[in-house]
Motif scaffolding. Structure first.
Motif, PDB file in Angstrom:
ATOM      1  N   LEU A  14       0.830  -1.210   0.000  1.00 50.04           N
ATOM      2  CA  LEU A  14       0.000   0.000   0.000  1.00 50.04           C
ATOM      3  C   LEU A  14       0.864   1.259   0.000  1.00 50.04           C
ATOM      4  O   LEU A  14       0.547   2.236  -0.685  1.00 50.04           O
ATOM      5  N   ILE A  15       1.951   1.235   0.757  1.00 49.31           N
ATOM      6  CA  ILE A  15       2.841   2.401   0.773  1.00 49.31           C
ATOM      7  C   ILE A  15       3.460   2.616  -0.604  1.00 49.31           C
ATOM      8  O   ILE A  15       3.524   3.747  -1.108  1.00 49.31           O
ATOM      9  N   VAL A  16       3.924   1.529  -1.212  1.00 48.28           N
ATOM     10  CA  VAL A  16       4.520   1.643  -2.542  1.00 48.28           C
ATOM     11  C   VAL A  16       3.496   2.148  -3.553  1.00 48.28           C
ATOM     12  O   VAL A  16       3.788   3.036  -4.381  1.00 48.28           O
ATOM     13  N   ILE A  17       2.277   1.615  -3.505  1.00 50.42           N
ATOM     14  CA  ILE A  17       1.234   2.050  -4.435  1.00 50.42           C
ATOM     15  C   ILE A  17       0.895   3.514  -4.206  1.00 50.42           C
ATOM     16  O   ILE A  17       0.704   4.286  -5.158  1.00 50.42           O
ATOM     17  N   ALA A  18       0.814   3.918  -2.933  1.00 49.88           N
ATOM     18  CA  ALA A  18       0.472   5.305  -2.637  1.00 49.88           C
ATOM     19  C   ALA A  18       1.537   6.259  -3.169  1.00 49.88           C
ATOM     20  O   ALA A  18       1.228   7.269  -3.813  1.00 49.88           O
ATOM     21  N   VAL A  19       2.810   5.918  -2.920  1.00 51.08           N
ATOM     22  CA  VAL A  19       3.891   6.805  -3.356  1.00 51.08           C
ATOM     23  C   VAL A  19       3.960   6.878  -4.877  1.00 51.08           C
ATOM     24  O   VAL A  19       3.948   7.975  -5.480  1.00 51.08           O
ATOM     25  N   ILE A 128      -7.693   3.529 -14.776  1.00 48.04           N
ATOM     26  CA  ILE A 128      -6.729   2.493 -15.159  1.00 48.04           C
ATOM     27  C   ILE A 128      -5.696   2.306 -14.050  1.00 48.04           C
ATOM     28  O   ILE A 128      -5.361   1.167 -13.656  1.00 48.04           O
ATOM     29  N   ILE A 129      -5.195   3.430 -13.518  1.00 48.64           N
ATOM     30  CA  ILE A 129      -4.199   3.334 -12.438  1.00 48.64           C
ATOM     31  C   ILE A 129      -4.807   2.673 -11.212  1.00 48.64           C
ATOM     32  O   ILE A 129      -4.166   1.815 -10.557  1.00 48.64           O
ATOM     33  N   ALA A 130      -6.062   3.032 -10.898  1.00 52.98           N
ATOM     34  CA  ALA A 130      -6.719   2.431  -9.732  1.00 52.98           C
ATOM     35  C   ALA A 130      -6.935   0.932  -9.935  1.00 52.98           C
ATOM     36  O   ALA A 130      -6.762   0.123  -9.005  1.00 52.98           O
ATOM     37  N   GLY A 131      -7.286   0.529 -11.181  1.00 54.97           N
ATOM     38  CA  GLY A 131      -7.464  -0.890 -11.455  1.00 54.97           C
ATOM     39  C   GLY A 131      -6.168  -1.671 -11.302  1.00 54.97           C
ATOM     40  O   GLY A 131      -6.136  -2.766 -10.720  1.00 54.97           O
TER      41      GLY A 131
END
Length: 425
Positions: A14-19, A128-131
């Motif tokens: 989650l941290i990696v995705i958030a950043v 697309i990014i959220a998917g």
């Protein structure tokens, strides 16, 4: 631990995705906006070039002529000096993206595009990014669950193995898990299980051997004590007491021998001794028991033979054979001595039915018995014989003949005072 592994892995993802997700959204938004602005500028330059060419050629310029040159989602305003402004398309409302270009003839072309189209494109990019982020989270959860199971299941299995060891079940599982650290723990537990199994086997064997080997000397000793208690003849009392003391010494030797074999079954203390003394002592010790059973025990063969071994161990081997004949044999039991090559042989035979064919060579295996007995005596006797370099064999099944083979010469001296061990087959 399983939950912690899953939560920690999910938190990292989650941290990696958030950043990276937020950075990607910002970059994509700017890229889309810049691309829209470039398109509008390119459209304005293209239209002003068209208007220039028509003005130079003195051609007619109207909204209908230019409508094919302007996309439907854009609005164009052409301003020519001395003429009315020409509008192509529908003027967008709200926030717009626009660009103005000036031609060589002084005309101005303004192209506008609604910012809502850019917002829609940014929205599609965000979806697309959220998917992709959602797929990454799902994959991370599955991977975390798999990894947690891979780590926690072996730990649970190792804990069960350790618990089994503590409860007295030393069977090694020989399971490996593909994780170096866990496999090392499993190796240690398996080696510990093997050591515990050997220790338990040795303890149980010692208990069984002690029970079997001590029974005969204690029985003989009790018979001597009964003789002392029943007689009033002082000479007989002294004689029986002397024999009882000898049996106590033998009992002590039996205990010492059992403890020595429990530590190292190949540790012998072979010496050269007079075989007649051991045979005479066994015949005298067992004669009362055979007399009570209405049978006889005799000795014959060559006399004054020397043999190499431990006198106490040889006495125990002969006692096991004599007791075996008393329990399972019949008629007279004979101890015969002879010489073959460099070996002295003591044969013990009786007039019974012999060893059943189904037993055969397995007669020396532990727990193997033709009748309701422990099946330990002959196995212990063979171990005792081999400990000093001798051997015990069944020479004949019917009538039964067992032979104890002992060397006639002491082995060559090895390092220090220890003797080299003969090869035992």
């Amino acid at each position: 631990m399983r939950r912690r592994l899953i939560n920690s892995t999910l938190a990292v993802v989650l941290i990696v995705i958030a950043v990276f997700g937020i950075s990607l959204v910002i970059v994509e938004t700017r890229t889309i906006t810049a691309g829209a602005q470039d398109r509008v500028e390119s459209e304005a330059l293209r239209l002003v070039s068209i208007v220039d060419s028509r003005l130079i050629g003195d051609e007619k310029i109207t909204a209908g002529i230019l409508s094919d040159q302007v996309p439907a989602d854009r609005y164009a305003l052409i301003e020519i000096e001395g003429r009315a402004p020409i509008e192509v398309g529908e003027r967008p409302v709200g926030d717009v993206i626009q660009s103005t270009a000036t031609g060589e003839q002084g005309e101005r072309v303004t192209v506008q595009e609604s910012r809502s189209s850019v917002t829609q494109e940014v929205g599609r990019t965000l979806l697309i990014i959220a998917g992709v982020a959602l797929l990454a989270i799902v994959a991370a959860v599955l991977l975390a669950v798999r990894q947690a199971n891979r780590l926690t299941s072996p730990l649970t299995d190792l804990a069960e193995t350790a618990e089994r060891l503590g409860s007295g079940d030393p069977r090694p599982r020989s399971r490996r898990y593909g994780v170096q650290e866990l496999d090392r723990v499993a190796d240690v537990l398996d080696r510990s299980a093997e050591r515990i199994a050997r220790m338990l086997t040795a303890e149980r064997r010692l208990a069984a051997d002690a029970s079997h080997q001590l029974r005969t000397p204690l029985t003989a000793l009790s018979m001597r004590l009964e003789e002392i208690a029943l007689t009033e003849d002082l000479h007989t009392v002294k004689e029986e007491a002397t024999i009882a003391l000898a049996q106590v010494e033998r009992l002590t030797d039996v205990v010492q021998r059992l403890l020595t074999n429990a530590r190292d079954p190949r540790t012998g203390s072979a010496v050269s001794f007079d075989l007649d003394e051991v045979i005479k002592q066994q015949v005298e010790e067992w004669r009362p028991a055979y007399r009570s059973a209405g049978r006889a025990i005799v000795s014959s063969g060559k006399r004054h033979l020397q043999a190499v071994g431990t006198p106490g161990a040889v006495a125990q081997v002969l006692a096991a054979l004599i007791e075996n004949s008393l329990m399972h044999g019949g008629g007279t039991v004979a101890l015969r001595t002879r010489v073959t090559g460099n070996q002295t042989v003591i044969e013990v035979t009786d007039e019974g039915q012999g060893v059943p064919p189904e037993l055969g060579a397995r007669i020396f295996e532990r727990t193997i018995s033709g009748r309701n007995s422990t099946g330990i005596g002959l196995a212990v006797a063979r171990d005792l014989a081999e400990a000093d370099g001798g051997r015990l064999e069944m020479l004949q099944a019917k009538p039964p003949v067992f032979g104890l083979f002992l060397s006639r010469t002491a082995p060559k001296a090895a390092v220090g005072h220890e003797a080299a061990r003969p090869t035992v087959r």
